[in-house]
Design an enzyme around this catalytic site. Sequence first.
Site, short mmCIF file in Angstrom:
data_model
loop_
_atom_site.label_atom_id
_atom_site.label_comp_id
_atom_site.label_asym_id
_atom_site.label_seq_id
_atom_site.Cartn_x
_atom_site.Cartn_y
_atom_site.Cartn_z
N ASP A 145 -13.65 -15.21 -5.37
CA ASP A 145 -14.45 -14.42 -4.44
C ASP A 145 -13.52 -13.91 -3.35
O ASP A 145 -13.20 -14.63 -2.41
CB ASP A 145 -15.57 -15.30 -3.87
CG ASP A 145 -16.43 -14.55 -2.85
OD1 ASP A 145 -16.07 -13.41 -2.49
OD2 ASP A 145 -17.46 -15.13 -2.42
N LYS A 193 -17.15 -6.27 1.35
CA LYS A 193 -16.82 -6.14 2.78
C LYS A 193 -16.03 -4.86 3.10
O LYS A 193 -16.63 -3.83 3.25
CB LYS A 193 -16.15 -7.40 3.28
CG LYS A 193 -17.18 -8.54 3.44
CD LYS A 193 -16.80 -9.58 4.45
CE LYS A 193 -18.01 -10.34 4.92
NZ LYS A 193 -18.31 -11.54 4.12
C1 LIG Z 1 -19.46 -11.98 3.30
C2 LIG Z 1 -19.17 -12.72 2.07
C3 LIG Z 1 -20.07 -12.71 0.98
C4 LIG Z 1 -21.41 -12.01 1.02
O1 LIG Z 1 -21.30 -10.64 1.18
P1 LIG Z 1 -22.58 -9.80 1.73
O2 LIG Z 1 -22.12 -8.38 1.66
O3 LIG Z 1 -22.83 -10.29 3.12
O4 LIG Z 1 -23.71 -10.07 0.82
C5 LIG Z 1 -19.71 -13.40 -0.16
N1 LIG Z 1 -18.54 -14.07 -0.23
C6 LIG Z 1 -17.66 -14.08 0.79
C7 LIG Z 1 -16.36 -14.83 0.63
C8 LIG Z 1 -17.95 -13.43 1.98
O5 LIG Z 1 -17.09 -13.47 3.00
#
Ligand SMILES: *Cc1c(COP(=O)(O)O)cnc(C)c1O
Length: 431
Positions: free
Chosen positions: A253, A282
């Site tokens: 992720d 993001k």
């Molecule tokens: C922010 C984030 C998410 C979720 O993303 P959203 O766009 O807020 O749904 C998932 N994994 C990580 C590592 C994040 O920093």
Amino acid sequence: MSDNNTLSTEQLLALDKAHIWHPYASMIDAPPVYPIVSAEGVRLKMADGAELIDGMSSWWSVIHGYNHPVLNQAAKDQLEDMSHVMFGGITHPSAVKLAKLLVDITPASLNKVFFSDSGSVAVEVAIKMAIQYWYSVGRKEKHQLLTLKNGYHGDTFGAMATCDPVTGMHHMFSEVLPKHLFAEKPRTKFGEEFDEEDISSFKTLIEENHQYLAAVILEPIVQGTGGMNFYSPEYLKRVRQLCDQYDVLLIADEIATGFGRTGKLFACEHADIEPDILCVGKCLTGGYLSLAATLCNDKVTTGICEGEAGVLMHGPTFMANPLATAISYASVQLLLSQDWQSVVNNLETQLSKGLSPAKDLDNVADVRVLGSIGVIELKQPVDMAAIQKKLVDRGIWVRPFGKLIYTIPPYVISNEDISILTAGLVDSIEN
Ligand SMILES: *Cc1c(COP(=O)(O)O)cnc(C)c1O
């Protein structure tokens, strides 16, 4: 406003308080919100005309700063053609160009791209891919996930079930969430000599449960929202080896860490490993619109497409939205067209210099910087509203949580603004 009904700041704040949920906020005892009317470069402009240096990049996303001429132009050009078209049975240039670019810059084996509208959904898709893969190859019992304590993967149900059960703030839902396995968080810090003991909890869990495990999901190198933990690339290497040894897929992720944040284009590069599935989001659009993507390799693709359903069971309405993909393509190109590595290295140097005085303060437990991420960890949780007010009065925008005061500024921030920002952060905890 187009309805010619301009709100005064007081009206705006009153209506907001009356009707709008904010993230993780009460509607009864609502914390203060600050009205922003425009933004340019690294500065947010408040309704009263005061300006704030943005130390948050609007939650990691605005890497090139606000109101950027190149991204504005990409948006205008795409608007002239079409802002949206469905993706079922249709394709369009912005999606194709972006997909090819993502395939080119991510680890070599990742060559298929699934677009979605937010990071959490990209994680849902990654989990679905992993589970559907094992189902398709005739191993239905492999449907559980192994992850790390201290992790954060999003707020939707599938993603939530992989967030740290304590710091993830989701324990109220534990009755309805699938039960996954959580290894101890990595303790060897980035840059320190690896302690083999560090992997033992993960190793035991994968050894004992691999026959039920579809995938490991983790944030490579930097555990973000779950505690801003910068850990050793050796840990990640061990995870990849163990996933191979026990036939478990690896989902990286990189929604927070992608696109240079940690000093490498993708954090997996620190450990020289390739995941089977990768999530990005993001800053994918430079913070202009919500867009995310899940990439995977041939093994996952073939497994799914030669299996029972033959197709991946997912398809969001706004999948590969033309406006978002056009801006994203421009944003990634803009990043790659510069010496982004020097930019991030310089940010690391400046943040380290600016935050280091905090090390001497009694209430500070740790100060750490990696790439464009600077963290002050306190011994006690902060009073967020109070510290935020103090910083806003000084012209600084950050959003501390728990014991952490951290900054992830836009890459375009000047050295001068970094010193104002870091001095403000240090000062806010000093008195
Ligand atoms: C922010 C984030 C998410 C979720 O993303 P959203 O766009 O807020 O749904 C998932 N994994 C990580 C590592 C994040 O920093």
